[in-house]
Scaffold this motif. Sequence first.
Motif, PDB file in Angstrom:
ATOM      1  N   UNK A   1      40.204  28.413  57.843  1.00  0.00           N
ATOM      2  CA  UNK A   1      38.824  28.527  57.725  1.00  0.00           C
ATOM      3  C   UNK A   1      38.378  28.308  56.266  1.00  0.00           C
ATOM      4  N   UNK A   2      39.210  28.169  55.195  1.00  0.00           N
ATOM      5  CA  UNK A   2      38.768  28.016  53.823  1.00  0.00           C
ATOM      6  C   UNK A   2      40.052  27.667  52.937  1.00  0.00           C
ATOM      7  N   UNK A   3      39.747  27.123  51.754  1.00  0.00           N
ATOM      8  CA  UNK A   3      41.027  26.408  51.266  1.00  0.00           C
ATOM      9  C   UNK A   3      41.524  27.186  49.738  1.00  0.00           C
ATOM     10  N   UNK A   4      40.735  28.363  49.788  1.00  0.00           N
ATOM     11  CA  UNK A   4      41.293  29.385  48.665  1.00  0.00           C
ATOM     12  C   UNK A   4      41.050  30.675  49.109  1.00  0.00           C
ATOM     13  N   UNK A   5      41.561  31.665  48.204  1.00  0.00           N
ATOM     14  CA  UNK A   5      41.584  32.950  48.335  1.00  0.00           C
ATOM     15  C   UNK A   5      40.146  33.517  48.510  1.00  0.00           C
ATOM     16  N   UNK A   6      39.256  33.403  47.452  1.00  0.00           N
ATOM     17  CA  UNK A   6      38.074  33.860  47.399  1.00  0.00           C
ATOM     18  C   UNK A   6      37.164  33.410  48.623  1.00  0.00           C
ATOM     19  N   UNK A   7      37.210  31.997  49.090  1.00  0.00           N
ATOM     20  CA  UNK A   7      36.385  31.653  50.078  1.00  0.00           C
ATOM     21  C   UNK A   7      36.958  32.133  51.271  1.00  0.00           C
ATOM     22  N   UNK A   8      38.206  32.150  51.571  1.00  0.00           N
ATOM     23  CA  UNK A   8      38.695  32.970  52.782  1.00  0.00           C
ATOM     24  C   UNK A   8      38.226  34.172  53.102  1.00  0.00           C
ATOM     25  N   UNK A   9      38.269  35.005  52.036  1.00  0.00           N
ATOM     26  CA  UNK A   9      37.977  36.379  51.925  1.00  0.00           C
ATOM     27  C   UNK A   9      36.473  36.838  52.263  1.00  0.00           C
ATOM     28  N   UNK A  10      35.748  35.536  51.903  1.00  0.00           N
ATOM     29  CA  UNK A  10      34.281  35.813  52.113  1.00  0.00           C
ATOM     30  C   UNK A  10      33.726  35.235  53.560  1.00  0.00           C
ATOM     31  N   UNK A  11      34.650  34.287  53.988  1.00  0.00           N
ATOM     32  CA  UNK A  11      33.966  33.539  55.516  1.00  0.00           C
ATOM     33  C   UNK A  11      34.861  34.446  56.603  1.00  0.00           C
TER      34      UNK A  11
ATOM     35  N   UNK B   1      27.799  26.068  52.880  1.00  0.00           N
ATOM     36  CA  UNK B   1      27.346  27.198  52.175  1.00  0.00           C
ATOM     37  C   UNK B   1      28.387  28.050  51.671  1.00  0.00           C
ATOM     38  N   UNK B   2      29.756  27.662  52.842  1.00  0.00           N
ATOM     39  CA  UNK B   2      30.878  28.936  52.789  1.00  0.00           C
ATOM     40  C   UNK B   2      32.141  27.836  52.472  1.00  0.00           C
ATOM     41  N   UNK B   3      32.480  26.886  53.050  1.00  0.00           N
ATOM     42  CA  UNK B   3      33.704  26.211  53.056  1.00  0.00           C
ATOM     43  C   UNK B   3      33.665  24.715  53.004  1.00  0.00           C
ATOM     44  N   UNK B   4      32.477  24.119  52.768  1.00  0.00           N
ATOM     45  CA  UNK B   4      32.215  22.507  52.720  1.00  0.00           C
ATOM     46  C   UNK B   4      32.237  21.989  51.382  1.00  0.00           C
ATOM     47  N   UNK B   5      31.435  22.501  50.684  1.00  0.00           N
ATOM     48  CA  UNK B   5      31.276  21.947  49.259  1.00  0.00           C
ATOM     49  C   UNK B   5      32.317  22.035  48.408  1.00  0.00           C
ATOM     50  N   UNK B   6      32.873  21.228  47.916  1.00  0.00           N
ATOM     51  CA  UNK B   6      33.890  20.952  46.758  1.00  0.00           C
ATOM     52  C   UNK B   6      35.148  21.560  47.209  1.00  0.00           C
ATOM     53  N   UNK B   7      35.337  21.406  48.629  1.00  0.00           N
ATOM     54  CA  UNK B   7      36.881  22.297  48.899  1.00  0.00           C
ATOM     55  C   UNK B   7      37.770  21.135  49.738  1.00  0.00           C
ATOM     56  N   UNK B   8      37.281  19.763  49.499  1.00  0.00           N
ATOM     57  CA  UNK B   8      38.184  18.768  50.502  1.00  0.00           C
ATOM     58  C   UNK B   8      39.439  18.773  49.820  1.00  0.00           C
ATOM     59  N   UNK B   9      39.814  18.637  48.088  1.00  0.00           N
ATOM     60  CA  UNK B   9      40.978  18.689  47.827  1.00  0.00           C
ATOM     61  C   UNK B   9      42.061  19.964  48.085  1.00  0.00           C
ATOM     62  N   UNK B  10      41.198  21.056  48.197  1.00  0.00           N
ATOM     63  CA  UNK B  10      41.873  22.491  48.714  1.00  0.00           C
ATOM     64  C   UNK B  10      42.531  22.268  49.992  1.00  0.00           C
ATOM     65  N   UNK B  11      41.734  21.773  50.874  1.00  0.00           N
ATOM     66  CA  UNK B  11      42.013  21.683  52.145  1.00  0.00           C
ATOM     67  C   UNK B  11      43.205  20.619  52.494  1.00  0.00           C
ATOM     68  N   UNK B  12      43.219  19.560  51.516  1.00  0.00           N
ATOM     69  CA  UNK B  12      44.242  18.572  51.319  1.00  0.00           C
ATOM     70  C   UNK B  12      45.483  19.209  51.041  1.00  0.00           C
ATOM     71  N   UNK B  13      45.470  20.116  50.071  1.00  0.00           N
ATOM     72  CA  UNK B  13      46.486  20.976  49.617  1.00  0.00           C
ATOM     73  C   UNK B  13      47.273  21.552  50.743  1.00  0.00           C
ATOM     74  N   UNK B  14      46.454  22.265  51.368  1.00  0.00           N
ATOM     75  CA  UNK B  14      47.016  23.163  52.483  1.00  0.00           C
ATOM     76  C   UNK B  14      47.641  22.136  53.614  1.00  0.00           C
ATOM     77  N   UNK B  15      47.013  21.120  54.157  1.00  0.00           N
ATOM     78  CA  UNK B  15      47.676  20.180  54.819  1.00  0.00           C
ATOM     79  C   UNK B  15      49.011  19.760  54.494  1.00  0.00           C
ATOM     80  N   UNK B  16      49.095  19.425  52.976  1.00  0.00           N
ATOM     81  CA  UNK B  16      50.290  19.178  52.304  1.00  0.00           C
ATOM     82  C   UNK B  16      51.534  20.245  52.573  1.00  0.00           C
TER      83      UNK B  16
END
Length: 796
Positions: free
Chosen positions: A596-606, A643-658
């Motif tokens: 649901x999120x690509x980084x620690x702060x966003x995951x904690x928030x959502x 407003x939670x996990x869409x904006x500027x998180x594409x690269x972070x999601x790609x890292x998780x897929x990798x």
Amino acid sequence: MSFQNWSASSSEISDLPLYAVELWHEYRVPIILTTLCFLGILRIYIHQTTDGKSELRALPKLYQPETTPQPQDAKTVSTVKDKQETSVAEKNDTKKQTAANAPRRIKGELPRKAQGQKEEEAKASKIQVLIFYSSITGNTEKIAKDFAQTLSASLATPTGSSEAEHAFLAPRIVDLSEADYDEYFITPPKVLEDEHGERSGEAVDLFYLFLLPSYNIDTINDNLLEHMQETHHDFRIDTSPLSSILGYSVFGFGDREGWPTEDEGFCFQAKEFDRWMAKLTARKRAYPLGMGDWKREGLTRLSEWQTGLTEVLKLVEQTGGLGEGVEGSGDPLESDDEADADEDDGEVVFDGSTEPGAPKQKSSGSIEDVEDMGRIMADGSAATAPAPIAIDFTTYGKTTAKPRKTQPLAVAKEMVPKNSPTYASLTKQGYSIVGSHSGVKICRWTKSALRGRGSCYKYSFYGINSHQCMETTPSLSCSNKCVFCWRHGTNPVGTSWRWVVDPPKMIFDGVRENHYKKIKMMRGVPGVRAERFAEAMRIRHCALSLVGEPIFYPHINEFLGMLHKERISSFLVCNAQHPDELAALQHVTQLYVSIDASNRESLKRIDRPLHRDFWERFQRCLEILRERRFRQRTVFRLTLVKGFNVEDEVEGYADLVEKGLPCFVEIKGVTYCGTSTSSSAGLTMANVPFYQEVCDFVVALEKALHKRGLKYGIAAEHAHSCCILLASERFNVEGKWHTVIDYEKFFELLEAKGPDGDFTPEDYMGPATPEWATWGQGGFDPRDQRVDRKGKPIEI
């Protein structure tokens, strides 16, 4: 000098050191005594001839007899006074230097401030009252808001003082389901954030208030109580980490119909909060625990509690502390013995064959070696009439512990009892509760497929008939409180299993029976197709994603075995917070992990996870999926929330897929359920992305994966569900995507090689994905007819 004389002289010189050593050994005693006598005489001579006859500094006097002061003139008195002040200053400097070089000593008590200093600081600093509450149905939230307004008015500036002197800030409300435990209950914040999330430069003193209803199911209250206990017993944290706050007080809501007396459970969670807060704050209870029946006199009792609390708060404003004589200001006897039974440091006596009525022996204060304890007990039992062995495990004296009531053994409780508000709420939403912790519900796509109005994305992507799909879970409890959860926040929460465990056979029979009951209720609905109704009476697929965390159930593998034995395929969804359970999981048809999120702060928030090490657990689950990518079909499930996990998180999601390298990546827009729980979490319709926004995100994610050398492509879509599928090139055969599953082949492999058998996802890869489901075709089943909200056909 001749050569012979020079040779003789050289031998004599070489013998001089040996001769000197012999002389020293022969005359060393008289030499030492003579030297000491000379130094003593010299010391006495210098002392007698020195002006002022100062005291010996090498050997200070240990005792000096009192002398009668002699009359002196003014000049002599002044000289003596100056010398005394100089001597005192020198001694103070010596003490400071010694203290600076010596090891730091930590005292086991809080520094005490003078009363005047307290009053001055109280006037200079602001006081922030934090009102914590927990709520399932939303009633406590409304009460907390009204209470905050009333309390703010009662703490208004008194007559005759200016607004600048007013010490209280507007009370702030904090929902415990969203609060960061580390921020509020380990290290209290010195500077709070404003409404925009920015910290102001003004420091505040905190005062904690709690409005807590007690529930007979596991809620956020139980999780916070467990956190308090762990914090108090954590050797890395001070036993009283909240001692810096000004004070606290608790008010509990209960129901005397369910719990007639306090001993049987009336407001029992509020009492536990009060007890643990006393420990964490070093007994800074500002006002006694208040309790009220929310069906009867709850608001009246709350008003009375607020009146007394206001007086205490005004006293804190004036003096900076709780003061003396205030009820509950720290007396440990005011509450039901705030010392736990496991913290009893009293004497432990091993009774032997002592005579009745014999006086008990007190501990001598010595501590026996633990390794010798068994020998001592064995020797004592072998003797005829040995004395009782008193063993004192303490290292310092303490007051005698009070006798405690005998507590009954802890009995595991039900996760969702039938008389609980959660049971009533879930059944009202259409769930059928099976046993004490399982549930089943008919999906809206099942109803739609029965009437020929379209199936869900599982049919477009994987070939699953929605009308033959059962949505269930063996665990209604979850370890997250996601902002987009459409379960209305009424399901239980917890970080570990501590409930009654129902057998998997009972759960399997119960969910299947209740599913068929709900299907039969659809036979009278207009538009239901007879052939699909007949097919629906044969379950072919089970989606373990209804509510809660299915992998949390201790016998999940046995339950999966029963499904597979009936040739029912399984899609299991987990939230990446239970790596141990995930590692022990046997074969499922398809394994989902919510990303649901690509980084620690966003995951904690959502996701608002309850585990303190949620990010480490999350990472470990990704590693487990990477290890299993050639043994199971693994899927990353991305739920997009604007407003939670869409904006500027594409690269972070790609890292998780990798990192995880899943077989598939499902990207789906969030579904807004329109509940008060969602709105309180900041979720509105503005957070629901349009389908075109989801498409743009998927295209950007595909490019980010290709940039990392990962071979993924857009395989299928289902616009009606706002869902798109990215697949690994492993499932692209001769230029066509093969995302559909060969279910019969899966069961054959499972029967041949067992639940832990070694076979790959390619072994049960099905036929090519239908052309109407591929990227750019929409993904709607051509056998069905789309309709609008009024049931009228939509022409495409």
